[in-house]
Design an enzyme around this catalytic site. Structure first.
Site, PDB file in Angstrom:
ATOM      1  N   LYS A  81      15.420  -8.834  -6.511  1.00  0.00           N
ATOM      2  CA  LYS A  81      15.951  -9.808  -7.960  1.00  0.00           C
ATOM      3  C   LYS A  81      15.105 -10.939  -7.825  1.00  0.00           C
ATOM      4  O   LYS A  81      14.625 -11.363  -8.937  1.00  0.00           O
ATOM      5  CB  LYS A  81      17.386  -9.896  -7.937  1.00  0.00           C
ATOM      6  CG  LYS A  81      18.302  -8.746  -8.116  1.00  0.00           C
ATOM      7  CD  LYS A  81      19.817  -8.913  -7.733  1.00  0.00           C
ATOM      8  CE  LYS A  81      20.596  -7.501  -8.219  1.00  0.00           C
ATOM      9  NZ  LYS A  81      21.764  -7.532  -7.528  1.00  0.00           N
ATOM     10  N   VAL A 114      18.781  -7.393 -12.956  1.00  0.00           N
ATOM     11  CA  VAL A 114      19.139  -8.669 -12.448  1.00  0.00           C
ATOM     12  C   VAL A 114      20.764  -8.986 -12.961  1.00  0.00           C
ATOM     13  O   VAL A 114      20.715  -8.829 -14.320  1.00  0.00           O
ATOM     14  CB  VAL A 114      18.114  -9.709 -12.533  1.00  0.00           C
ATOM     15  CG1 VAL A 114      18.770 -11.189 -12.038  1.00  0.00           C
ATOM     16  CG2 VAL A 114      16.947  -9.450 -11.935  1.00  0.00           C
ATOM     17  N   ASP A 128      18.442  -6.581  -1.409  1.00  0.00           N
ATOM     18  CA  ASP A 128      18.739  -6.332  -2.585  1.00  0.00           C
ATOM     19  C   ASP A 128      18.418  -7.716  -3.628  1.00  0.00           C
ATOM     20  O   ASP A 128      17.625  -7.713  -4.628  1.00  0.00           O
ATOM     21  CB  ASP A 128      20.232  -5.887  -3.137  1.00  0.00           C
ATOM     22  CG  ASP A 128      20.756  -5.885  -4.581  1.00  0.00           C
ATOM     23  OD1 ASP A 128      20.247  -4.911  -5.170  1.00  0.00           O
ATOM     24  OD2 ASP A 128      21.315  -6.773  -5.254  1.00  0.00           O
ATOM     25  N   THR A 153      19.011   6.112 -10.851  1.00  0.00           N
ATOM     26  CA  THR A 153      19.047   6.834  -9.370  1.00  0.00           C
ATOM     27  C   THR A 153      19.312   5.669  -8.451  1.00  0.00           C
ATOM     28  O   THR A 153      19.275   4.480  -8.704  1.00  0.00           O
ATOM     29  CB  THR A 153      18.080   7.734  -8.996  1.00  0.00           C
ATOM     30  OG1 THR A 153      16.811   7.095  -9.364  1.00  0.00           O
ATOM     31  CG2 THR A 153      17.929   8.730 -10.221  1.00  0.00           C
ATOM     32  N   GLY A 193      29.137  -3.773 -11.049  1.00  0.00           N
ATOM     33  CA  GLY A 193      30.337  -3.072 -11.587  1.00  0.00           C
ATOM     34  C   GLY A 193      29.758  -2.047 -12.429  1.00  0.00           C
ATOM     35  O   GLY A 193      28.793  -1.995 -12.937  1.00  0.00           O
ATOM     36  N   GLU A 246      25.258  -0.757  -3.166  1.00  0.00           N
ATOM     37  CA  GLU A 246      24.214   0.008  -3.252  1.00  0.00           C
ATOM     38  C   GLU A 246      24.630   1.196  -2.532  1.00  0.00           C
ATOM     39  O   GLU A 246      25.733   1.188  -1.693  1.00  0.00           O
ATOM     40  CB  GLU A 246      22.920  -0.548  -2.582  1.00  0.00           C
ATOM     41  CG  GLU A 246      22.355  -1.838  -3.445  1.00  0.00           C
ATOM     42  CD  GLU A 246      22.189  -1.493  -4.780  1.00  0.00           C
ATOM     43  OE1 GLU A 246      21.417  -0.506  -5.035  1.00  0.00           O
ATOM     44  OE2 GLU A 246      22.749  -1.945  -5.744  1.00  0.00           O
ATOM     45  N   LYS A 257      16.264  -1.338  -9.686  1.00  0.00           N
ATOM     46  CA  LYS A 257      15.313  -2.871  -9.544  1.00  0.00           C
ATOM     47  C   LYS A 257      14.089  -2.180  -8.963  1.00  0.00           C
ATOM     48  O   LYS A 257      13.136  -2.939  -9.041  1.00  0.00           O
ATOM     49  CB  LYS A 257      16.261  -3.442  -8.442  1.00  0.00           C
ATOM     50  CG  LYS A 257      17.384  -4.388  -9.012  1.00  0.00           C
ATOM     51  CD  LYS A 257      18.489  -4.530  -8.186  1.00  0.00           C
ATOM     52  CE  LYS A 257      19.560  -3.351  -8.063  1.00  0.00           C
ATOM     53  NZ  LYS A 257      20.585  -3.459  -7.193  1.00  0.00           N
ATOM     54  N   GLU A 288      17.181  -4.726 -18.253  1.00  0.00           N
ATOM     55  CA  GLU A 288      18.016  -5.845 -18.358  1.00  0.00           C
ATOM     56  C   GLU A 288      18.916  -5.785 -16.847  1.00  0.00           C
ATOM     57  O   GLU A 288      19.207  -7.058 -16.436  1.00  0.00           O
ATOM     58  CB  GLU A 288      18.760  -6.097 -19.366  1.00  0.00           C
ATOM     59  CG  GLU A 288      19.576  -7.122 -19.498  1.00  0.00           C
ATOM     60  CD  GLU A 288      18.933  -8.651 -19.455  1.00  0.00           C
ATOM     61  OE1 GLU A 288      17.993  -8.940 -20.163  1.00  0.00           O
ATOM     62  OE2 GLU A 288      19.270  -9.330 -18.386  1.00  0.00           O
ATOM     63  N   PHE A 295      23.680  10.697 -12.138  1.00  0.00           N
ATOM     64  CA  PHE A 295      24.867  10.647 -12.775  1.00  0.00           C
ATOM     65  C   PHE A 295      26.041  10.140 -11.990  1.00  0.00           C
ATOM     66  O   PHE A 295      26.951  10.892 -11.509  1.00  0.00           O
ATOM     67  CB  PHE A 295      25.036  12.327 -13.162  1.00  0.00           C
ATOM     68  CG  PHE A 295      26.199  12.478 -14.425  1.00  0.00           C
ATOM     69  CD1 PHE A 295      26.452  11.604 -15.313  1.00  0.00           C
ATOM     70  CD2 PHE A 295      27.318  13.374 -14.246  1.00  0.00           C
ATOM     71  CE1 PHE A 295      27.070  11.581 -16.460  1.00  0.00           C
ATOM     72  CE2 PHE A 295      28.126  13.375 -15.326  1.00  0.00           C
ATOM     73  CZ  PHE A 295      28.176  12.721 -16.267  1.00  0.00           C
TER      74      PHE A 295
HETATM   75  N1  NAI Z   1      26.635  -0.348  -9.387  1.00  0.00           N
HETATM   76  C1  NAI Z   1      26.254  -1.764  -9.939  1.00  0.00           C
HETATM   77  O1  NAI Z   1      27.027  -2.576 -10.041  1.00  0.00           O
HETATM   78  C2  NAI Z   1      24.736  -2.055 -10.581  1.00  0.00           C
HETATM   79  C3  NAI Z   1      23.682  -0.784  -9.896  1.00  0.00           C
HETATM   80  N2  NAI Z   1      22.513  -1.258 -10.219  1.00  0.00           N
HETATM   81  C4  NAI Z   1      21.420  -0.070  -9.952  1.00  0.00           C
HETATM   82  O2  NAI Z   1      21.740   0.982 -10.753  1.00  0.00           O
HETATM   83  C5  NAI Z   1      21.416   2.291 -10.100  1.00  0.00           C
HETATM   84  C6  NAI Z   1      22.570   3.331 -10.175  1.00  0.00           C
HETATM   85  O3  NAI Z   1      23.836   2.619  -9.703  1.00  0.00           O
HETATM   86  P1  NAI Z   1      25.222   3.492  -9.218  1.00  0.00           P
HETATM   87  O4  NAI Z   1      25.419   4.289 -10.391  1.00  0.00           O
HETATM   88  O5  NAI Z   1      26.080   2.408  -8.885  1.00  0.00           O
HETATM   89  O6  NAI Z   1      24.737   4.153  -8.221  1.00  0.00           O
HETATM   90  P2  NAI Z   1      25.428   5.393  -7.577  1.00  0.00           P
HETATM   91  O7  NAI Z   1      24.789   5.457  -6.100  1.00  0.00           O
HETATM   92  O8  NAI Z   1      26.689   5.653  -8.010  1.00  0.00           O
HETATM   93  O9  NAI Z   1      24.466   6.675  -8.487  1.00  0.00           O
HETATM   94  C7  NAI Z   1      23.249   7.110  -8.305  1.00  0.00           C
HETATM   95  C8  NAI Z   1      23.306   8.276  -8.866  1.00  0.00           C
HETATM   96  O10 NAI Z   1      21.900   8.894  -8.447  1.00  0.00           O
HETATM   97  C9  NAI Z   1      21.753  10.195  -8.074  1.00  0.00           C
HETATM   98  N3  NAI Z   1      20.387  10.464  -7.521  1.00  0.00           N
HETATM   99  C10 NAI Z   1      20.000   9.618  -6.422  1.00  0.00           C
HETATM  100  N4  NAI Z   1      18.657  10.415  -6.436  1.00  0.00           N
HETATM  101  C11 NAI Z   1      18.318  11.022  -7.382  1.00  0.00           C
HETATM  102  C12 NAI Z   1      17.398  11.897  -7.624  1.00  0.00           C
HETATM  103  N5  NAI Z   1      16.203  11.906  -6.818  1.00  0.00           N
HETATM  104  N6  NAI Z   1      17.218  12.701  -8.869  1.00  0.00           N
HETATM  105  C13 NAI Z   1      18.755  12.979  -9.213  1.00  0.00           C
HETATM  106  N7  NAI Z   1      19.558  12.067  -9.032  1.00  0.00           N
HETATM  107  C14 NAI Z   1      19.607  11.221  -8.007  1.00  0.00           C
HETATM  108  C15 NAI Z   1      22.757  10.180  -6.843  1.00  0.00           C
HETATM  109  O11 NAI Z   1      23.217  11.532  -6.633  1.00  0.00           O
HETATM  110  C16 NAI Z   1      24.103   9.291  -7.433  1.00  0.00           C
HETATM  111  O12 NAI Z   1      24.724  10.184  -8.273  1.00  0.00           O
HETATM  112  C17 NAI Z   1      21.062   1.948  -8.853  1.00  0.00           C
HETATM  113  O13 NAI Z   1      19.707   1.904  -8.829  1.00  0.00           O
HETATM  114  C18 NAI Z   1      21.528   0.470  -8.538  1.00  0.00           C
HETATM  115  O14 NAI Z   1      20.815  -0.274  -7.650  1.00  0.00           O
HETATM  116  C19 NAI Z   1      22.119  -2.281 -10.827  1.00  0.00           C
HETATM  117  C20 NAI Z   1      22.927  -3.238 -11.077  1.00  0.00           C
HETATM  118  C21 NAI Z   1      24.470  -3.084 -10.784  1.00  0.00           C
HETATM  119  N1  LIG Z   2      24.679  -3.850  -5.305  1.00  0.00           N
HETATM  120  C1  LIG Z   2      24.283  -4.979  -6.259  1.00  0.00           C
HETATM  121  C2  LIG Z   2      24.669  -4.269  -7.664  1.00  0.00           C
HETATM  122  C3  LIG Z   2      23.780  -4.994  -8.582  1.00  0.00           C
HETATM  123  O1  LIG Z   2      22.577  -4.983  -8.382  1.00  0.00           O
HETATM  124  C4  LIG Z   2      25.207  -5.988  -6.202  1.00  0.00           C
HETATM  125  O2  LIG Z   2      26.180  -5.890  -5.516  1.00  0.00           O
HETATM  126  O3  LIG Z   2      25.020  -6.997  -6.686  1.00  0.00           O
END
Ligand code: NAI
Ligand SMILES: N[C@@H](CC=O)C(=O)O
Length: 348
Positions: free
Chosen positions: A225, A153, A221, A97, A323, A210, A126, A150, A11
């Site tokens: 991808k 990447v 990262d 997560t 984002g 990240e 990813k 989706e 979350f």
């Molecule tokens: N923010 C972005 O622009 C993008 C993010 N992603 C991917 O999406 C995923 C989420 O990204 P964000 O929300 O930005 O990251 P974030 O770091 O804001 O949120 C991740 C959440 O997962 C929770 N978490 C971690 N391990 C856990 C576990 N074992 N059990 C329960 N909760 C757990 C954390 O406490 C944190 O609240 C990541 O894998 C990221 O690589 C992919 C594309 C773009």
């Molecule tokens: N941390 C990554 C998020 C998406 O995958 C990025 O900056 O591109």
């Protein structure tokens, strides 16, 4: 109208943005022919919450990070991921997560538990896709559910599904692009005079980076991808460790300034290419592109990927690469794909 029950695993930025859209804009989903109800949430920082009739999203979104779900009906201070994924009344598990570039865990287990208990999975993570993608897709097919990713990447910008659906009649021989929003944003801010650490801090505030931003800056990262694109679109069987990777960590403000002065811009470029002997080779490395190169003008957290095809030549897709809301849209497009699958199964 069909209602899909969701379990949000993680979350943080992305799943909170999805929860906000569900809470604030139900008409967006109604126009797609379904409604979404969140029945479970887990996170390391909050614990877990399961409410079969639907969680009050406005109330949980208002809870400061670090507040426990313990004390709420169906709440616990422990994330209880396995129990929630296997036993909550969710139809779709939304995995967002942390990405582990080493073994994809714990997300690989989250995806497997969901599929084995008959739940669809949509994810922006990813790790499971790059490290266990074909195996998990096969498991999903065997269990009659969808595994959609989706957002793995270029966040919400359609790349994987678009290439599968719209470029399927072409022979693809290479993919090349800017595939990390954070590093592209950081390089642009260094051009504007910021230090590397200042630029990274901004990218973190904006929700691009990240949890460990060395994955963005060091190239791991993009390596994930590139492996995903090579496997999905070039028919490779590549492990991320096969992708020769150099990040932007050694590019100094001076290098950026010198490049600009000579009409160049540093960009972190990921590429996978099928060689004449059929082998697919892939690299990630910074390149000082001439200012008139098509990728040189891609700025900020925008990304772009170019597919080299036989009949069309280069086909390029550009859009947000990171984002919170932009990535939540990838989850929505995945849920739309699940909905198409469910409707198709009902019709058949
Ligand atoms: N923010 C972005 O622009 C993008 C993010 N992603 C991917 O999406 C995923 C989420 O990204 P964000 O929300 O930005 O990251 P974030 O770091 O804001 O949120 C991740 C959440 O997962 C929770 N978490 C971690 N391990 C856990 C576990 N074992 N059990 C329960 N909760 C757990 C954390 O406490 C944190 O609240 C990541 O894998 C990221 O690589 C992919 C594309 C773009
Ligand atoms: N941390 C990554 C998020 C998406 O995958 C990025 O900056 O591109």
């Amino acid at each position: 109208m069909t209602t899909y029950n969701l379990a949000l695993i993680g979350f943080g930025g992305v799943n909170r943005a999805l929860a906000e859209l569900i809470c604030d804009e139900p008409q967006r989903f109604a126009s797609l022919g379904f409604e979404l109800r969140v029945v479970a949430i887990t996170d390391l920082a909050f614990g877990s919450l399961v409410q079969g009739d639907g969680i009050d999203l406005a109330a949980v979104l208002a809870m400061p990070r670090g507040t426990s779900f313990d004390g709420l009906p169906g709440g616990s201070s422990d994330p209880r991921n396995e129990d929630v994924i296997k036993n909550s009344p969710a139809d779709i598990v939304v995995e967002a997560t942390f990405t582990s570039p080493i073994d994809g865990e714990p997300a690989v287990s989250h995806v497997r538990w969901a599929i084995e208990s008959g739940k669809h999975v949509v994810t922006t993570n990813k790790g499971p896709v790059a490290l266990r993608g074909p195996e998990l897709s096969k498991l999903a097919a065997t269990n009659g559910v969808r595994f959609e990713y989706e957002g793995a990447v270029m966040s919400g910008t359609p790349v994987i599904r678009l290439a599968h659906k719209m470029l399927g009649g072409l022979e693809l021989t290479a993919v090349q692009g800017i595939l990390n929003g954070t590093s592209n944003y950081v390089l642009g801010r260094m051009e504007a005079g910021l230090r590397l650490d200042e630029a990274i801090a901004e990218a973190q505030d904006l929700g691009y980076a990240e949890a460990d931003p060395t994955a963005d800056i060091g190239g791991s990262d993009v390596r994930l991808k590139v492996a995903i694109l090579a496997n999905e679109l070039l028919g490779a069987s590549m492990n991320p460790s096969d992708v020769e990777t150099t990040g932007i960590q050694d590019i100094k403000s001076d290098d950026v300034a010198k490049a600009l002065a000579s009409g160049h811009r540093w960009k972190l470029i990921g590429e996978a290419r099928r060689e004449a002997d059929g082998r697919v080779v892939a690299t990630v490395k910074p390149i000082a592109l001439q200012a008139d190169h098509p990728l040189a003008g891609i700025s900020g957290a925008t990304n772009a990927v170019s597919f080299t095809t036989d009949l069309l030549g280069a086909v390029t897709v550009s859009g947000p690469g990171a984002g919170r809301v932009e990535t939540a849209y990838a989850l929505i497009s995945d849920i739309m794909a699940v909905n198409e699958f469910v409707k198709g199964a009902v019709r058949a």
